[in-house]
Design a protein around this motif. Structure first.
Motif, PDB file in Angstrom:
ATOM      1  N   ALA A  87       0.832  -1.205   0.000  1.00  0.00           N
ATOM      2  CA  ALA A  87       0.000   0.000   0.000  1.00  0.00           C
ATOM      3  C   ALA A  87       0.867   1.257   0.000  1.00  0.00           C
ATOM      4  O   ALA A  87       0.587   2.220  -0.730  1.00  0.00           O
ATOM      5  CB  ALA A  87      -0.928  -0.012   1.212  1.00  0.00           C
ATOM      6  N   PHE A  88       1.933   1.256   0.810  1.00  0.00           N
ATOM      7  CA  PHE A  88       2.825   2.414   0.852  1.00  0.00           C
ATOM      8  C   PHE A  88       3.517   2.599  -0.495  1.00  0.00           C
ATOM      9  O   PHE A  88       3.622   3.723  -1.008  1.00  0.00           O
ATOM     10  CB  PHE A  88       3.856   2.258   1.961  1.00  0.00           C
ATOM     11  N   ILE A  91       1.135   4.201  -2.957  1.00  0.00           N
ATOM     12  CA  ILE A  91       0.945   5.639  -2.720  1.00  0.00           C
ATOM     13  C   ILE A  91       2.149   6.427  -3.200  1.00  0.00           C
ATOM     14  O   ILE A  91       2.005   7.504  -3.805  1.00  0.00           O
ATOM     15  CB  ILE A  91       0.671   5.892  -1.224  1.00  0.00           C
ATOM     16  N   CYS A 115       9.796  -0.424  -1.606  1.00  0.00           N
ATOM     17  CA  CYS A 115       9.318  -1.727  -1.138  1.00  0.00           C
ATOM     18  C   CYS A 115      10.478  -2.686  -0.917  1.00  0.00           C
ATOM     19  O   CYS A 115      10.500  -3.436   0.076  1.00  0.00           O
ATOM     20  CB  CYS A 115       8.325  -2.310  -2.131  1.00  0.00           C
ATOM     21  N   ALA A 144       4.745   0.867   8.065  1.00  0.00           N
ATOM     22  CA  ALA A 144       4.309   1.102   6.689  1.00  0.00           C
ATOM     23  C   ALA A 144       2.894   1.671   6.643  1.00  0.00           C
ATOM     24  O   ALA A 144       2.595   2.560   5.837  1.00  0.00           O
ATOM     25  CB  ALA A 144       4.380  -0.207   5.895  1.00  0.00           C
ATOM     26  N   THR A 148       2.033   5.341   5.099  1.00  0.00           N
ATOM     27  CA  THR A 148       1.063   5.436   4.002  1.00  0.00           C
ATOM     28  C   THR A 148       0.074   6.560   4.246  1.00  0.00           C
ATOM     29  O   THR A 148      -0.205   7.380   3.358  1.00  0.00           O
ATOM     30  CB  THR A 148       0.307   4.099   3.844  1.00  0.00           C
ATOM     31  N   HIS A 149      -0.447   6.632   5.452  1.00  0.00           N
ATOM     32  CA  HIS A 149      -1.454   7.650   5.769  1.00  0.00           C
ATOM     33  C   HIS A 149      -0.831   9.034   5.945  1.00  0.00           C
ATOM     34  O   HIS A 149      -1.461  10.046   5.631  1.00  0.00           O
ATOM     35  CB  HIS A 149      -2.234   7.227   7.016  1.00  0.00           C
ATOM     36  N   TYR A 151       1.975  10.111   4.313  1.00  0.00           N
ATOM     37  CA  TYR A 151       2.400  10.597   2.999  1.00  0.00           C
ATOM     38  C   TYR A 151       1.200  10.927   2.107  1.00  0.00           C
ATOM     39  O   TYR A 151       1.235  11.881   1.321  1.00  0.00           O
ATOM     40  CB  TYR A 151       3.296   9.552   2.330  1.00  0.00           C
ATOM     41  N   SER A 152       0.136  10.136   2.221  1.00  0.00           N
ATOM     42  CA  SER A 152      -1.045  10.374   1.381  1.00  0.00           C
ATOM     43  C   SER A 152      -1.944  11.470   1.935  1.00  0.00           C
ATOM     44  O   SER A 152      -2.859  11.929   1.242  1.00  0.00           O
ATOM     45  CB  SER A 152      -1.865   9.093   1.251  1.00  0.00           C
ATOM     46  N   PRO A 253      -4.947   4.785   0.101  1.00  0.00           N
ATOM     47  CA  PRO A 253      -4.234   4.539   1.363  1.00  0.00           C
ATOM     48  C   PRO A 253      -4.890   3.461   2.222  1.00  0.00           C
ATOM     49  O   PRO A 253      -4.265   2.963   3.173  1.00  0.00           O
ATOM     50  CB  PRO A 253      -4.285   5.907   2.068  1.00  0.00           C
TER      51      PRO A 253
END
Length: 331
Positions: A87-88, A91, A115, A144, A148-149, A151-152, A253
């Motif tokens: 997911a990361f 994004i 990754c 991670a 993800t949250h 950065y997004s 995300p």
């Protein structure tokens, strides 16, 4: 002459048959065929080329994750972070490409590096400190997920360039539309199946899973091998991120939150032992299809999704139980 050769020939056939019957992939393959037969009789919509193409499309992301998961489980490890890392990576790729800061291909390359970096870090923590894979990847899952949250900024990334979604496009094969992403997943299964079965690296992976100490005493660089396996798995999660974007058309995300469990489910259903050293990527491919066939078939029958999850859980418990029984008999 006849008296001595005839008994030998008669003994040879059961040995081959027994080897086929006891192969780790035989049980999963029989289960897959039985499931297909059941759903074919239960609904007219199941046994069509379009539906089988849809099943492969639905499992191509989890299937790619499951290849990396197979490599790690073969070493008696486990990776709980694969879905969050994917997911990361998705994004990172989507946001960089959408903002136009880098070309799409460069964004994909950077996503793969990110990754792969997570996989490398997992391997270093598992091998160099050392820490249990369960603890390391559980912690990395949270890292991670949070990144993800952050950065997004909790926003779905849209307006992606067409090159990022190209693998989600289809081409006709007879009367069935096939996605390019499905071919990528199948190619990865074939590539890793060859690497595990026909190369020295693959033999070392199995040796490491059977006994790390014995592998070390036989001259295998177990530390480097373990770190390399986790890094390769991370790169596969990056490819899964590209496939995820191509399938959904956005950078989400919230994606991948249960894909770690789904990938483990596919690996276990495919006959790979959670205790390491036994299993195959081919078995994992069958396991992925079992998961996809059950969910697709139950959905076509109108069964609620919560019961699909229930049935999948029961299948996992049965698969691990069979693995335990076979291990005891082998002792």
């Amino acid at each position: 002459m006849t008296a001595t050769t005839t008994p030998y020939a008669e003994l040879k056939a059961p040995t081959t048959a027994r080897r086929l019957l006891t192969a780790p992939t035989t049980g999963p393959l029989v289960a897959l065929l039985l499931a297909c037969a059941f759903f074919s009789l239960s609904t007219d919509q199941f046994l069509t080329g379009g539906n089988f193409s849809l099943i492969v499309q639905q499992v191509m992301v989890v299937g790619t994750l499951a290849i990396g998961q197979t490599l790690i489980i073969l070493t008696a490890g486990i990776d709980l972070s694969c879905g969050a890392v994917m997911a990361f990576g998705s994004i990172v790729i989507a946001k960089m490409a959408a903002e136009g800061s880098v070309p799409p291909l460069v964004a994909i390359a950077l996503g793969l590096v990110v990754c792969g970096g997570f996989g490398l870090l997992n391997g270093l923590l598992v091998q160099k400190i050392p820490l249990p894979p369960f603890i390391v990847t559980l912690g990395m899952l949270n890292v991670a997920f949070a990144l993800t949250h952050i950065y997004s900024e909790e926003q779905t990334v849209t307006s992606l360039p067409g090159s990022l979604t190209a693998l989600g496009e289809t081409f006709p094969l007879g009367h069935t539309d096939i996605t390019y992403g499905s071919l990528v997943t199948i190619a990865l299964f074939l590539l890793l199946a060859y690497a595990l079965s026909s190369t020295g690296w693959g033999r070392h992976v199995y040796a490491l899973g059977n006994s790390a100490e014995a592998a070390r005493l036989n001259g295998i660089r177990t530390s480097r091998l373990t770190i390399g396996i986790y890094t390769v798995a991370g790169l596969l999660y990056g490819i899964a991120a590209v496939l995820l974007i191509s399938r959904t058309g956005v950078g989400d995300p919230q994606a991948g939150q249960t894909d770690n469990l789904d990938s483990i489910t596919a690996v276990v259903l495919g006959g790979t032992s959670l205790f390491g050293g036994r299993g195959s990527v081919l078995g994992t491919f069958i396991g992925v299809l079992i998961v996809g066939v059950f969910r697709n078939g139950l959905q076509l029958m109108g069964v609620a999704s919560i019961y699909q999850t229930l049935i999948t859980g029961v299948l996992v418990i049965l698969a691990v139980t069979v693995d335990q029984i076979s291990r005891r008999k082998a002792r």
